[in-house]
Design an enzyme around this catalytic site. Structure first.
Site, PDB file in Angstrom:
ATOM      1  N   GLY A   1       0.881  -1.153   0.000  1.00 11.21           N
ATOM      2  CA  GLY A   1       0.000   0.000   0.000  1.00 11.21           C
ATOM      3  C   GLY A   1       0.922   1.206   0.000  1.00 11.21           C
TER       4      GLY A   1
ATOM      5  N   CYS B   1       4.602  -4.934  -3.050  1.00  9.60           N
ATOM      6  CA  CYS B   1       4.023  -3.685  -3.516  1.00  9.60           C
ATOM      7  C   CYS B   1       4.972  -2.512  -3.238  1.00  9.60           C
ATOM      8  CB  CYS B   1       2.645  -3.505  -2.889  1.00  9.60           C
ATOM      9  SG  CYS B   1       1.632  -2.200  -3.586  1.00  9.60           S
ATOM     10  N   HIS B   2       4.584  -1.580  -2.373  1.00  6.26           N
ATOM     11  CA  HIS B   2       5.414  -0.442  -2.012  1.00  6.26           C
ATOM     12  C   HIS B   2       6.341  -0.755  -0.826  1.00  6.26           C
ATOM     13  CE1 HIS B   2       2.383   1.603  -4.433  1.00  6.26           C
ATOM     14  NE2 HIS B   2       3.166   2.668  -4.468  1.00  6.26           N
ATOM     15  N   ALA B   3       6.205  -1.919  -0.215  1.00  5.68           N
ATOM     16  CA  ALA B   3       7.023  -2.254   0.959  1.00  5.68           C
ATOM     17  C   ALA B   3       8.520  -2.355   0.674  1.00  5.68           C
ATOM     18  CB  ALA B   3       6.510  -3.527   1.629  1.00  5.68           C
TER      19      ALA B   3
ATOM     20  N   TRP C   1      10.202  -0.093  -0.280  1.00  7.39           N
ATOM     21  CA  TRP C   1      10.705   1.163   0.281  1.00  7.39           C
ATOM     22  C   TRP C   1      11.363   0.904   1.631  1.00  7.39           C
ATOM     23  CZ3 TRP C   1       5.776   4.618  -0.533  1.00  7.39           C
ATOM     24  CH2 TRP C   1       5.908   5.368  -1.707  1.00  7.39           C
TER      25      TRP C   1
END
Length: 186
Positions: free
Chosen positions: A80, A111-113, A115
């Site tokens: 997310g 996903c965005h993890a 980052w």
């Protein structure tokens, strides 16, 4: 080596996690016999994001400060946009991810993890994937980006989106069952 039905897995998240990216691994890993606990920064219930609006709330089992890396075989990081963006500025969360990595345990981010993997300095020189909008971030962090449903490099598991959850969960199981991962320095 650890059989999945004796594995202990931590999911680290905060408000704004992509609903399916927490709920599906939680359910599927428990269905396979693993003990799965959810940690949030304060140990409070957290609220998901379901496609384009707020989703379900999930109770946390413990606070980030109460997590002991030695109690777990793996950490799972749902994506997310909101969840990993909030966690990557939390020094304790980033430190915990780094400790999982340094101990050779499975680290899984979807996903965005990724980052969070960038912030923990564990992705440089490793193969990885992510949600397309952060592919440049992953490449700029020194990862060898691959546009695949799941990518693994020495026990670090990454996937792109909710569409890849079946492959993501299967690879988490496989990596846990392989046991500790001896990693070259990131």
């Amino acid at each position: 080596m650890t059989d999945i039905n004796t594995a202990k897995i931590l999911i680290l998240a905060t408000d704004g996690f992509e609903q399916s990216e927490l709920e599906k691994p939680l359910k599927d890993l428990r269905d396979r016999g693993a003990t799965v606990r959810v940690a949030s920064p304060e140990g409070d219930e957290i609220k998901g994001w379901d496609k384009d609006d707020w989703g379900n709330s999930i109770p946390a089992d413990l606070a980030l400060a109460d997590v002991k890396v030695e109690d777990y075989h793996a950490i799972v990081l749902p994506g997310g946009q909101i969840n990993p963006d909030l966690l990557r500025v939390n020094k304790d969360a980033v430190s915990l991810i780094r400790k999982f990595h340094d101990s050779g345990k499975t680290v899984a981010a979807i996903c965005h993890a990724p980052w969070l993997l960038i912030e923990a300095s564990v992705i440089e020189g490793r193969k990885a994937t992510c949600y397309p909008s952060i592919a440049t971030d992953v490449k700029n962090a020194g990862a060898k980006y691959e546009d695949s449903e799941v990518v693994t490099d020495q026990g670090i598991v990454t996937s792109r989106s909710p569409d890849d959850l079946d492959a993501f969960v299967s690879k988490i199981v496989e990596e846990i069952e392989e046991g500790k991962h001896e990693r070259r320095a990131a």
